[in-house]
Scaffold this active site. Structure first.
Site, PDB file in Angstrom:
ATOM      1  N   SER A 174      32.776  40.123  38.183  1.00 28.19           N
ATOM      2  CA  SER A 174      32.633  40.995  36.829  1.00 28.19           C
ATOM      3  C   SER A 174      31.381  40.144  35.884  1.00 28.19           C
ATOM      4  O   SER A 174      30.816  40.743  34.936  1.00 28.19           O
ATOM      5  CB  SER A 174      33.960  40.932  36.145  1.00 28.19           C
ATOM      6  OG  SER A 174      34.143  39.788  35.808  1.00 28.19           O
TER       7      SER A 174
ATOM      8  N   LYS B  66      35.451  36.874  30.753  1.00 28.14           N
ATOM      9  CA  LYS B  66      34.661  38.037  30.230  1.00 28.14           C
ATOM     10  C   LYS B  66      33.957  37.545  28.619  1.00 28.14           C
ATOM     11  O   LYS B  66      34.198  36.536  28.099  1.00 28.14           O
ATOM     12  CB  LYS B  66      35.537  39.311  29.855  1.00 28.14           C
ATOM     13  CG  LYS B  66      36.384  39.703  30.819  1.00 28.14           C
ATOM     14  CD  LYS B  66      35.666  40.676  31.693  1.00 28.14           C
ATOM     15  CE  LYS B  66      36.403  41.391  32.984  1.00 28.14           C
ATOM     16  NZ  LYS B  66      36.856  40.324  33.907  1.00 28.14           N
TER      17      LYS B  66
END
Length: 161
Positions: free
Chosen positions: A78, A116
């Protein structure tokens, strides 16, 4: 068996993470003292995974280490647009807060951890992957706890013997 040579990427300040990485060259490594940093487990760069601590360590150049530094092994894709890949080891500076857009290790509901970009919005928090094919995660402020910010990357590259 091929020899594994670590590549050290140091974060330059005040730049977006995708552009912030500077490789520490072999010549600089010879001058830089290697310091042992605790390798505390894994972090997901994808769907959050259960937090579980390991007891290990990794040696990194001293310039990558601050007061409260630790390392985590990355699982997932990610964060590839920030030059953080599956199998990399990220060097984290322990902090309890993050600025908008910072790349952070975040604990969700005291159970799961993920890596993230963190954005504070009116409705709560958005955990944004750095990969166009993955969707953001939206949570309430009370559901998350910032554990630290990414300060460096150690990439294991294999060389043919």
């Amino acid at each position: 068996m091929p020899e594994v040579i670590p590549q050290f990427l140091h974060r330059r300040p005040n730049l977006p993470l995708a552009e912030a990485w500077e490789a520490i060259e072999d010549d600089d490594l010879n001058r830089d003292e290697l310091v042992e940093v605790p390798l505390l487990g894994r972090v997901s760069a994808g769907l959050p995974i259960e937090a579980c601590l390991d007891a290990g360590s990794i040696h990194v150049p001293s310039r990558m280490v601050r007061r409260n530094t630790y390392a985590l092994k990355v699982r997932g894709d990610s964060m590839i647009d920030c030059n953080i890949f599956d199998g990399d080891v990220i060097i984290i500076e322990r902090q309890e807060s993050a600025e908008n857009g910072e790349t952070a290790v975040v604990m969700i509901n005291d159970q799961e951890v993920t890596l993230k970009k963190l954005y504070i919005e009116k409705s709560g928090v958005r955990l944004q992957p750095a990969n166009e094919s993955m969707a953001p995660i939206y949570l309430k402020n009370s559901d998350i706890q910032v554990l630290g910010l990414v300060m460096g990357v150690v990439r294991q590259t294999g060389l043919a013997a």
